[in-house]
Design a protein around this motif. Structure first.
Motif, short mmCIF file in Angstrom:
data_model
loop_
_atom_site.label_atom_id
_atom_site.label_comp_id
_atom_site.label_asym_id
_atom_site.label_seq_id
_atom_site.Cartn_x
_atom_site.Cartn_y
_atom_site.Cartn_z
N GLU A 223 0.84 -1.20 0.00
CA GLU A 223 0.00 0.00 0.00
C GLU A 223 0.88 1.25 0.00
O GLU A 223 0.60 2.22 -0.72
N ARG A 224 1.94 1.25 0.81
CA ARG A 224 2.87 2.38 0.83
C ARG A 224 3.52 2.58 -0.52
O ARG A 224 3.74 3.72 -0.96
N ALA A 225 3.84 1.48 -1.19
CA ALA A 225 4.51 1.57 -2.50
C ALA A 225 3.57 2.21 -3.54
O ALA A 225 4.02 3.01 -4.37
N PHE A 226 2.30 1.86 -3.51
CA PHE A 226 1.36 2.50 -4.43
C PHE A 226 1.30 4.01 -4.18
O PHE A 226 1.27 4.81 -5.13
N ALA A 227 1.30 4.41 -2.91
CA ALA A 227 1.29 5.84 -2.59
C ALA A 227 2.57 6.51 -3.06
O ALA A 227 2.55 7.65 -3.56
N GLN B 157 4.30 -23.65 3.97
CA GLN B 157 4.72 -22.55 4.81
C GLN B 157 3.52 -22.04 5.60
O GLN B 157 2.38 -22.15 5.15
N ALA B 158 3.78 -21.47 6.78
CA ALA B 158 2.72 -20.91 7.60
C ALA B 158 2.51 -19.43 7.26
O ALA B 158 3.40 -18.77 6.74
N MET B 159 1.32 -18.94 7.55
CA MET B 159 1.05 -17.51 7.37
C MET B 159 1.88 -16.71 8.37
O MET B 159 1.88 -17.00 9.56
N PRO B 160 2.64 -15.71 7.90
CA PRO B 160 3.44 -14.91 8.83
C PRO B 160 2.56 -14.03 9.70
O PRO B 160 1.43 -13.68 9.34
N ASP B 161 3.09 -13.67 10.89
CA ASP B 161 2.36 -12.78 11.78
C ASP B 161 2.23 -11.39 11.18
O ASP B 161 1.21 -10.71 11.37
N ASP B 162 3.26 -10.96 10.47
CA ASP B 162 3.27 -9.64 9.84
C ASP B 162 3.04 -9.82 8.34
O ASP B 162 3.86 -10.44 7.67
N PRO B 163 1.94 -9.30 7.78
CA PRO B 163 1.69 -9.51 6.35
C PRO B 163 2.77 -8.93 5.46
O PRO B 163 2.93 -9.38 4.32
N ASP B 164 3.54 -7.94 5.91
CA ASP B 164 4.65 -7.43 5.10
C ASP B 164 5.69 -8.49 4.83
O ASP B 164 6.45 -8.39 3.85
N HIS C 71 11.16 -9.65 -0.85
CA HIS C 71 12.19 -8.61 -0.91
C HIS C 71 11.79 -7.40 -0.07
O HIS C 71 12.00 -6.26 -0.45
N ARG C 72 11.21 -7.67 1.08
CA ARG C 72 10.73 -6.61 1.95
C ARG C 72 11.81 -5.56 2.23
O ARG C 72 11.55 -4.36 2.10
N ALA C 73 12.99 -6.00 2.63
CA ALA C 73 14.05 -5.05 2.98
C ALA C 73 14.43 -4.18 1.79
O ALA C 73 14.63 -2.97 1.92
N ARG C 74 14.52 -4.76 0.61
CA ARG C 74 14.88 -4.01 -0.59
C ARG C 74 13.80 -2.97 -0.92
O ARG C 74 14.11 -1.81 -1.20
N LEU C 75 12.53 -3.37 -0.87
CA LEU C 75 11.46 -2.44 -1.19
C LEU C 75 11.38 -1.34 -0.14
O LEU C 75 11.17 -0.16 -0.48
N GLU C 76 11.54 -1.67 1.12
CA GLU C 76 11.54 -0.64 2.17
C GLU C 76 12.65 0.37 1.93
O GLU C 76 12.45 1.59 2.09
N ALA C 77 13.81 -0.10 1.52
CA ALA C 77 14.91 0.81 1.24
C ALA C 77 14.61 1.69 0.04
O ALA C 77 14.94 2.90 0.03
N MET C 78 13.97 1.14 -0.98
CA MET C 78 13.63 1.92 -2.16
C MET C 78 12.60 3.01 -1.85
O MET C 78 12.63 4.10 -2.43
N LEU C 79 11.71 2.73 -0.91
CA LEU C 79 10.71 3.70 -0.52
C LEU C 79 11.27 4.73 0.48
O LEU C 79 10.67 5.78 0.67
N GLY C 80 12.39 4.37 1.11
CA GLY C 80 12.92 5.16 2.21
C GLY C 80 13.42 6.52 1.87
O GLY C 80 13.53 7.39 2.74
#
Length: 352
Positions: free
Chosen positions: A203-207, A331-338, A343-352
């Motif tokens: 959602e943050r990436a779309f914004a 695999q189990a559903m993660p507690d955090d949907p992120d 590539h969570r860390a890479r996308l977070e860095a790109m948005l940062g």
């Protein structure tokens, strides 16, 4: 990473008999089909089958690849699979790049339970997704000059494809052209795939896209969509077949360029997580843009936007793939949907 991601619940023996019955209806009662095989290194969205057909009346053998729309119970990656559109795109692209030769398209699901297409199978090597080509194999062992030739020839495929004429009405089945239409379609796909469990990072990436929209997007071209080396077959480091056209669209050239750059970055990041060197100097933004500029005369622009958009699109797709793995008990559903975004860390860095 898992050695193989499951994509199907279909039985191969049953499928072989069904394919043979269908083929005999097309080519003659003496036609026959070999045992079916599934690829082991690539392919997540639809089911791919390899076989050899002995065709009536002369017994000529044809090596084939069939692509089947996924069964509903297999948690499809995409909401629809227009194999007829893929068939037509391959016919169009074949005049510009070495696309596989389309043989038959079967829209009637009565034969195999879903529509499917069959194309000629080429000989060559495809950089694998599982285990990733950045972990081991022929690309890592290649001479730097061969690796650079493979890279530049692959970027040259994009330049050649992007010269395909967009005749009025000819590609209407791909949807409306343009960057805005492309992003709107991606948002619809996200809502379909994750509306029941939103992924805040996506959602943050779309914004972010809206806040960084290009002032003047590039011209519309025929976009391959899944433009990466894992969808190209090579012989002697030269491309001989461009595969997987289900994400084709009409939009700026940078859609394909940003996807190609980011997808290698994704596999490189995975290698580095496991302490492997990978290919850090391969398919960099500077090299890809330089090769495209030389092949086409066009200067790519706004690559920060298009690489981030590629990371977002890949995040939507891979989060859906992760739901499939959860469905199959891998695999189990993660507690955090992120954490559904590999590539969570890479996308977070790109948005940062």
């Amino acid at each position: 990473m898992p050695e193989q991601l499951r994509t199907s619940t279909r039985d191969l023996d049953d499928l072989r008999l069904r394919v043979q019955t269908w083929l005999r209806g097309r080519t003659g009662e003496r036609s026959a089909v070999s045992e079916l095989e599934r690829p082991t290194g690539n392919g997540l969205s639809s089911e791919t089958l390899f076989f050899t057909a002995r065709l009536a009346p002369d017994g000529r053998e044809q090596r084939c690849v069939a692509r089947l729309a996924p069964a509903p119970e297999a948690v499809p990656v995409f909401p629809s699979y227009d194999l007829g559109a893929q068939f037509e795109v391959m016919r169009l692209a074949a005049g510009h790049v070495p696309a596989p030769r389309p043989l038959w398209f079967e829209p009637d699901p009565a034969h195999l339970g879903v529509p499917f297409l069959v194309m000629a199978r080429e000989e060559g090597l495809v950089p694998p997704d599982v285990m990733p080509y950045t972990f081991e194999g022929w690309l890592l062992e290649a001479d730097p000059a061969d690796l650079r030739r493979l890279q530049d020839r692959t970027v040259g495929l994009l330049a050649a494809l992007h010269t395909a004429p967009l005749s009025p009405g000819r590609l209407d089945f791909l949807g409306p052209p343009g960057l805005r239409a492309h992003v709107t379609a991606t948002r619809r796909y996200y809502d379909w795939a994750h509306g029941a469990l939103p992924v805040p990072l996506l959602e943050r990436a779309f914004a972010w896209l809206e806040d960084h929209w290009p002032a003047e997007p590039g011209p519309d071209v025929l976009s391959w969509g899944d433009a990466r080396i894992g969808n190209v077959m090579y012989r002697d480091f030269e491309p001989v077949a461009v595969l997987d056209w289900e994400m084709a669209a009409c939009g700026p050239p940078e859609l394909d360029l940003g996807w190609m750059i980011f997808l290698h970055r994704f596999f490189q990041d995975v290698a580095e997580v496991f302490g492997l060197p990978g290919l850090p100097d391969f398919l960099t933004r500077e090299q890809v843009c330089a090769a495209y500029r030389q092949a086409s005369g066009y200067e790519p622009r706004d690559l920060d936007f298009y690489e981030t958009y590629a990371a977002l699109r890949h995040g939507v797709i891979m989060a859906r793939v992760w739901h499939r793995r959860i469905h199959f008990g891998e695999q189990a559903m993660p507690d955090d949907p992120d954490d559904l975004v590999m590539h969570r860390a890479r996308l977070e860095a790109m948005l940062g």
